[in-house]
Scaffold this active site. Structure first.
Site, PDB file in Angstrom:
ATOM      1  N   HIS A  25       0.833  -1.213   0.000  1.00 58.76           N
ATOM      2  CA  HIS A  25       0.000   0.000   0.000  1.00 58.76           C
ATOM      3  C   HIS A  25       0.865   1.260   0.000  1.00 58.76           C
ATOM      4  O   HIS A  25       0.466   2.312   0.499  1.00 58.76           O
ATOM      5  CB  HIS A  25      -0.950   0.018   1.202  1.00 58.76           C
ATOM      6  CG  HIS A  25      -1.761  -1.220   1.345  1.00 58.76           C
ATOM      7  ND1 HIS A  25      -2.915  -1.451   0.618  1.00 58.76           N
ATOM      8  CD2 HIS A  25      -1.564  -2.334   2.107  1.00 58.76           C
ATOM      9  CE1 HIS A  25      -3.406  -2.632   0.940  1.00 58.76           C
ATOM     10  NE2 HIS A  25      -2.610  -3.189   1.829  1.00 58.76           N
ATOM     11  N   SER A  35      16.629  14.309 -20.985  1.00 60.30           N
ATOM     12  CA  SER A  35      15.694  15.429 -21.037  1.00 60.30           C
ATOM     13  C   SER A  35      16.300  16.484 -21.944  1.00 60.30           C
ATOM     14  O   SER A  35      17.510  16.701 -21.944  1.00 60.30           O
ATOM     15  CB  SER A  35      15.461  16.009 -19.634  1.00 60.30           C
ATOM     16  OG  SER A  35      14.842  17.277 -19.710  1.00 60.30           O
TER      17      SER A  35
END
Length: 468
Positions: A177, A301
């Site tokens: 979780h 990038s």
């Protein structure tokens, strides 16, 4: 503005035949339109050989070994000129399978000129188009899966298994979780991935590829009308199995395609598990557990020089999603047919190559992405060292076991550890102090006091050894 549609050679509309051609090129030999025509030629030739060798039709001679070899060489030598000739014939017939029949009649004229008139009658003898098409598709898909897709998929699973074994003993803070949880090892978590994928591959490796040859509505009506004394079911079974397929004894005009739906469901499930692999590695990279260093001469990038983006895994995710969408619609559509026949399956099956192409492209990207990773055990260790509270589980479990044995003072172990650990961070000192104050038997106390997040991995390393 000039139209790009007029550029020569033609520009590919789809990415698989353009930007990503190299990664999917091996599938062209199996799942392209040209491969379909070549396989139709193969099936028609083998049916002619089968009929003559077994002298199914009275009065028709057997082909010589030389004639058989020449017929089979048509398939082996099939190339650009044959593709063009078939296209030319189809423009006249407006029927792709009939074009193959006429194409082969021309060849028989050359190979056996004296008996050509007789032998040409046995090309496409008693066949409906679907007799040829279903066998051709089964052979094409069988070849594509077994010779191209499965080896690529198996190599990726082997790559994961190798990584699992290499990282067998590297401790890892688990996250359930999204929260810190019981430690494991990186090797064990990758082994789970490899095990899941391997299980799907074993299902696909056992896949049957079915075929039929029984006429216009699956009744052998024309066959019996032409040669009533022949055992046509036995002839059909022997022919289909001789092609390396599994005989389907009961069909309408079409082979029912159920086996295709089964195959596509298993392939899509493999894809979806691989998608899960991609998202997990993407997350591990974002957490710093892996560095992308090898083979990274690319721009990460356009503006941020420090970045190395996990593009291989992201590309794979997208292509797996496209592949699954196509496989799902193939599987759901192909099992449907209006009464004895409609043509939706004909159009639908032309997308099988695209479905497997996107899966192949994803496999290529996953393999390249994994090859560029280096594990960073120090980063994993730092996260473990910052989460000593995960040792609340073994402490309270040991207390439960002692309480069950009647040892005094072991009441409410879960609640006591919850009070110590929930909502706040503790370190080694706090945990050891807590353990020392529980009144545990000395052996248990020393064992728990010596435990660290790095050592609390259970049987995780040994579980890696269970990989098949």
């Amino acid at each position: 503005m000039a139209s790009l549609a007029d550029v020569t050679p033609p520009i590919a509309l789809g990415a698989l035949d353009g930007r990503y051609r190299k990664a999917v090129a091996p599938l062209v030999d199996h799942l392209s339109e040209a491969a379909l025509n070549r396989t139709r030629v193969h099936v028609e030739i083998e049916w002619l050989i089968h009929l003559t060798q077994h002298q199914v039709v009275p009065g028709v001679r057997q082909l010589t070994d030389a004639e058989v070899a020449q017929l089979r060489a048509i398939v082996g030598d099939f190339g650009a000129e044959d593709i063009a000739e078939l296209a030319e014939i189809e423009r006249e017939t407006v029927h792709d399978v009939k074009a193959v029949e006429y194409y082969l009649q021309r060849r028989v004229d050359r190979i056996a000129p004296e008996d050509a008139a007789q032998l040409k009658q046995l090309i496409h003898f008693c066949c409906t188009s679907e007799d040829i098409n279903n066998l051709s598709h089964a052979l094409m898909i069988q070849g594509a899966v077994r010779e191209v897709w499965l080896p690529k998929a198996r190599s990726v699973v082997d790559q994961l298994a190798e990584m699992a074994r290499a990282l067998r003993d590297v401790p890892l803070l688990a996250h359930t979780h999204g929260q810190p949880a019981t430690p494991t090892t990186m090797g064990k978590e990758i082994a789970v991935m490899a095990h899941r994928l391997g299980r799907q591959l074993r299902r696909i490796e056992g896949q049957e590829f079915l075929g039929k040859l029984n006429g216009a509505t699956g009744t052998y009506g024309a066959h019996l009308a032409a040669v009533p004394d022949a055992d046509w079911t036995a002839i059909s079974e022997a022919f289909v199995e001789g092609l390396g397929l599994t005989w389907n004894p009961l069909t309408t005009q079409i082979e029912s395609h159920d086996w295709q739906a089964e195959l596509y469901a298993d392939t899509a499930r493999f894809n979806r598990i691989l998608h899960n692999v991609c998202t997990d590695f993407w997350t591990y990279i974002s957490m710093g557990y892996y560095a992308q260093v090898r083979g990274q001469g690319t721009v990460g990038s356009s503006t941020m020089p420090h970045k190395v983006n996990p593009i291989r895994f992201e590309n794979a995710e997208a292509n797996l999603e496209v592949s699954c969408a196509l496989l799902d619609v193939l599987g759901s559509t192909l099992v449907q047919s209006r009464l004895q026949r409609d043509l939706t399956d004909s159009s639908m099956q032309r997308n099988v190559g695209t479905a497997y192409g996107h899966s192949m492209l994803a496999l290529d990207n996953v393999a390249r992405g994994l090859a560029g990773l280096d594990a960073v055990p120090e980063r994993m260790a730092a996260d473990l060292d910052g989460n000593w509270e995960v040792l609340g589980e073994p402490v309270q479990s040991a207390m439960r076991a002692l309480g069950a044995q009647g040892v005094a003072g072991m009441d409410n172990p879960y609640e006591r550890l919850k009070e110590l650990t929930r909502g706040r961070r503790i370190g080694q000192a706090e945990l050891v102090e807590f353990v020392r104050g529980l009144g545990l038997p000395s052996e248990v106390e020393e064992r728990l006091a010596a435990m660290t997040p790095q050592t609390y991995v259970g049987q995780a390393p040994a579980l890696v050894d269970r990989l098949r």
